[in-house]
Design a protein around this motif. Structure first.
Motif, PDB file in Angstrom:
ATOM      1  N   ASP A 187       2.097  -8.645  -7.327  1.00  0.00           N
ATOM      2  CA  ASP A 187       2.504  -8.957  -8.703  1.00  0.00           C
ATOM      3  C   ASP A 187       1.391  -9.707  -9.437  1.00  0.00           C
ATOM      4  N   LYS A 188       0.769 -10.651  -8.747  1.00  0.00           N
ATOM      5  CA  LYS A 188      -0.300 -11.440  -9.352  1.00  0.00           C
ATOM      6  C   LYS A 188      -1.482 -10.547  -9.732  1.00  0.00           C
ATOM      7  N   LEU A 189      -1.868  -9.649  -8.830  1.00  0.00           N
ATOM      8  CA  LEU A 189      -2.983  -8.738  -9.106  1.00  0.00           C
ATOM      9  C   LEU A 189      -2.656  -7.798 -10.261  1.00  0.00           C
ATOM     10  N   GLN A 190      -1.402  -7.392 -10.323  1.00  0.00           N
ATOM     11  CA  GLN A 190      -0.982  -6.501 -11.407  1.00  0.00           C
ATOM     12  C   GLN A 190      -1.011  -7.237 -12.750  1.00  0.00           C
ATOM     13  N   GLN A 191      -0.566  -8.479 -12.751  1.00  0.00           N
ATOM     14  CA  GLN A 191      -0.593  -9.283 -13.980  1.00  0.00           C
ATOM     15  C   GLN A 191      -2.027  -9.525 -14.448  1.00  0.00           C
ATOM     16  N   GLN A 192      -2.926  -9.658 -13.487  1.00  0.00           N
ATOM     17  CA  GLN A 192      -4.346  -9.858 -13.810  1.00  0.00           C
ATOM     18  C   GLN A 192      -5.027  -8.541 -14.191  1.00  0.00           C
ATOM     19  N   ARG A 193      -4.288  -7.463 -14.064  1.00  0.00           N
ATOM     20  CA  ARG A 193      -4.820  -6.108 -14.331  1.00  0.00           C
ATOM     21  C   ARG A 193      -6.036  -5.809 -13.459  1.00  0.00           C
ATOM     22  N   ASN A 194      -6.010  -6.379 -12.274  1.00  0.00           N
ATOM     23  CA  ASN A 194      -7.078  -6.135 -11.314  1.00  0.00           C
ATOM     24  C   ASN A 194      -6.650  -4.967 -10.417  1.00  0.00           C
ATOM     25  N   PHE A 195      -6.740  -3.779 -10.972  1.00  0.00           N
ATOM     26  CA  PHE A 195      -6.184  -2.609 -10.294  1.00  0.00           C
ATOM     27  C   PHE A 195      -6.978  -2.202  -9.047  1.00  0.00           C
ATOM     28  N   ALA A 196      -8.281  -2.454  -9.068  1.00  0.00           N
ATOM     29  CA  ALA A 196      -9.088  -2.129  -7.885  1.00  0.00           C
ATOM     30  C   ALA A 196      -8.636  -2.969  -6.692  1.00  0.00           C
ATOM     31  N   ALA A 197      -8.440  -4.262  -6.951  1.00  0.00           N
ATOM     32  CA  ALA A 197      -7.979  -5.157  -5.880  1.00  0.00           C
ATOM     33  C   ALA A 197      -6.542  -4.830  -5.483  1.00  0.00           C
ATOM     34  N   PHE A 198      -5.733  -4.443  -6.466  1.00  0.00           N
ATOM     35  CA  PHE A 198      -4.343  -4.059  -6.195  1.00  0.00           C
ATOM     36  C   PHE A 198      -4.297  -2.865  -5.235  1.00  0.00           C
ATOM     37  N   ASN A 199      -5.104  -1.843  -5.545  1.00  0.00           N
ATOM     38  CA  ASN A 199      -5.129  -0.646  -4.691  1.00  0.00           C
ATOM     39  C   ASN A 199      -5.675  -0.966  -3.302  1.00  0.00           C
ATOM     40  N   HIS A 200      -6.698  -1.828  -3.252  1.00  0.00           N
ATOM     41  CA  HIS A 200      -7.273  -2.205  -1.957  1.00  0.00           C
ATOM     42  C   HIS A 200      -6.244  -2.955  -1.110  1.00  0.00           C
ATOM     43  N   TYR A 201      -5.473  -3.831  -1.744  1.00  0.00           N
ATOM     44  CA  TYR A 201      -4.427  -4.582  -1.043  1.00  0.00           C
ATOM     45  C   TYR A 201      -3.375  -3.617  -0.493  1.00  0.00           C
ATOM     46  N   CYS A 202      -2.977  -2.632  -1.307  1.00  0.00           N
ATOM     47  CA  CYS A 202      -1.979  -1.633  -0.863  1.00  0.00           C
ATOM     48  C   CYS A 202      -2.499  -0.840   0.321  1.00  0.00           C
ATOM     49  N   ASP A 203      -3.768  -0.414   0.228  1.00  0.00           N
ATOM     50  CA  ASP A 203      -4.351   0.367   1.324  1.00  0.00           C
ATOM     51  C   ASP A 203      -4.371  -0.453   2.617  1.00  0.00           C
ATOM     52  N   SER A 204      -4.773  -1.720   2.514  1.00  0.00           N
ATOM     53  CA  SER A 204      -4.824  -2.579   3.704  1.00  0.00           C
ATOM     54  C   SER A 204      -3.433  -2.803   4.275  1.00  0.00           C
ATOM     55  N   LEU A 205      -2.476  -2.966   3.375  1.00  0.00           N
ATOM     56  CA  LEU A 205      -1.099  -3.180   3.806  1.00  0.00           C
ATOM     57  C   LEU A 205      -0.553  -1.952   4.522  1.00  0.00           C
ATOM     58  N   VAL A 206      -0.844  -0.767   3.987  1.00  0.00           N
ATOM     59  CA  VAL A 206      -0.396   0.480   4.617  1.00  0.00           C
ATOM     60  C   VAL A 206      -1.037   0.634   5.991  1.00  0.00           C
ATOM     61  N   ASP A 207      -2.338   0.360   6.083  1.00  0.00           N
ATOM     62  CA  ASP A 207      -3.029   0.456   7.383  1.00  0.00           C
ATOM     63  C   ASP A 207      -2.365  -0.468   8.408  1.00  0.00           C
ATOM     64  N   HIS A 208      -1.992  -1.656   7.974  1.00  0.00           N
ATOM     65  CA  HIS A 208      -1.323  -2.609   8.874  1.00  0.00           C
ATOM     66  C   HIS A 208       0.052  -2.085   9.302  1.00  0.00           C
ATOM     67  N   LEU A 209       0.795  -1.525   8.354  1.00  0.00           N
ATOM     68  CA  LEU A 209       2.128  -1.001   8.665  1.00  0.00           C
ATOM     69  C   LEU A 209       2.050   0.174   9.636  1.00  0.00           C
ATOM     70  N   ILE A 210       1.029   1.004   9.476  1.00  0.00           N
ATOM     71  CA  ILE A 210       0.841   2.132  10.404  1.00  0.00           C
ATOM     72  C   ILE A 210       0.505   1.616  11.801  1.00  0.00           C
ATOM     73  N   ALA A 211      -0.330   0.586  11.848  1.00  0.00           N
ATOM     74  CA  ALA A 211      -0.745   0.030  13.146  1.00  0.00           C
ATOM     75  C   ALA A 211       0.426  -0.559  13.920  1.00  0.00           C
ATOM     76  N   ILE A 212       1.406  -1.146  13.214  1.00  0.00           N
ATOM     77  CA  ILE A 212       2.539  -1.775  13.913  1.00  0.00           C
ATOM     78  C   ILE A 212       3.751  -0.837  14.012  1.00  0.00           C
ATOM     79  N   ASN A 213       3.599   0.368  13.507  1.00  0.00           N
ATOM     80  CA  ASN A 213       4.671   1.371  13.599  1.00  0.00           C
ATOM     81  C   ASN A 213       4.118   2.645  14.226  1.00  0.00           C
ATOM     82  N   PRO A 214       3.952   2.677  15.542  1.00  0.00           N
ATOM     83  CA  PRO A 214       3.343   3.833  16.219  1.00  0.00           C
ATOM     84  C   PRO A 214       4.130   5.126  16.057  1.00  0.00           C
ATOM     85  N   GLU A 215       5.397   5.033  15.635  1.00  0.00           N
ATOM     86  CA  GLU A 215       6.184   6.249  15.456  1.00  0.00           C
ATOM     87  C   GLU A 215       5.763   7.030  14.205  1.00  0.00           C
ATOM     88  N   VAL A 216       5.012   6.368  13.332  1.00  0.00           N
ATOM     89  CA  VAL A 216       4.529   7.034  12.121  1.00  0.00           C
ATOM     90  C   VAL A 216       3.364   7.945  12.495  1.00  0.00           C
TER      91      VAL A 216
END
Length: 276
Positions: free
Chosen positions: A181-210
């Protein structure tokens, strides 16, 4: 010792006969597709039995004889098998004709859309069932590893998006939600997308069924050397491949077509089962 050798010989002979019988059972079925440009020899896969049996039955009943390659797109594929194409008037739009029941998808990771692949066409249905008669043969084009990386990303986008959305609905995601939310309010979309990508990578790593879509080393080797249509992998059933007559694919793919991709001059097919 002689008795042992006798039994060993009998066992070895039995195993040899069993192996030979197994080899005979798995002997590939070959189909010759004849056109005015020449002939293509196609090998049908034993590993896709439903599609193989259906295709063989249609060939043996002469269903395909006098039908057209009604849809041709250079650097992509040549498609045929529409029963309405037999004797169709010039310019008639083709591709909606069907015969028999649709077939359940038979996706296999080692059967993919390399140059020469024979695959079943289909309409847009959620189960990805195949047409009972229409097929296409891949001409395709050579791609780079960067191209393949992009296709993997496209295949996996929906799965990653769902994983992220489901996580953000949980109480455990509050800190991540605040950060986004903070990154979106700052309109820092590059950082927002990077945060999402990192978060997804983490979720995949802890969910081997994916399980995400990923090209094998052999697929990458084929697509970057002989070419194909990799964006179709996992979407349409590949049930055979051309083993002779690749130049015929190229000749058909190069013909002049109308705005519906139908060749201006009819390309008529005839098929029969052949031996090597």
């Amino acid at each position: 010792m002689k008795r042992f050798l006798k039994y060993f010989t009998l066992v070895a002979l039995s195993l040899s006969l069993m192996s030979a019988t197994g080899m005979r059972k798995r002997k590939p079925t070959l189909v010759l597709i004849e056109t005015q440009f020449g002939s293509m020899k196609v090998m049908l896969y034993n590993e896709t039995p439903l599609h193989k049996e259906n295709f063989v039955n249609l060939v043996k009943s002469h269903f395909y004889d006098s039908l057209l390659f009604h849809r041709v797109i250079e650097d992509f594929m040549i498609q045929g098998g529409d029963p309405e194409s037999k004797g169709a008037p010039a310019g008639k739009t083709l591709g909606s004709g069907e015969h028999g029941e649709m077939l359940p998808a038979e996706f296999l990771p080692d059967k993919y859309h390399k140059r020469g692949a024979l695959a079943a066409a289909r309409n847009n249905n959620p189960e990805k069932k195949s047409s009972g008669c229409q097929f296409y043969i891949v001409q395709g084009k050579v791609l780079s590893n960067k191209d393949l990386d992009h296709i993997e990303e496209q295949h996996n986008f929906s799965a990653k998006q769902k994983l992220l959305i489901d996580y953000l609905k949980t109480d455990a995601s509050k800190a991540d939600q605040q950060a986004l939310d903070k990154l979106q309010q700052q309109r820092n979309f590059a950082a927002f997308n990077h945060y999402c990508d990192s978060l997804v990578d983490h979720l995949i790593a802890i969910n081997p069924e994916v399980k995400l879509f990923k090209f094998s080393q052999q697929q990458r080797a084929d697509y970057t050397n002989i070419g194909g249509a990799p964006h179709l992998d996992g979407e349409y059933t590949v049930f055979g491949e051309v083993i002779d007559g690749f130049n015929i694919i190229d000749s058909i793919a190069a013909v002049e077509t109308n705005r519906n991709d139908r060749p201006i001059n009819d390309i008529i097919m005839k098929m029969r089962i052949v031996k090597k």
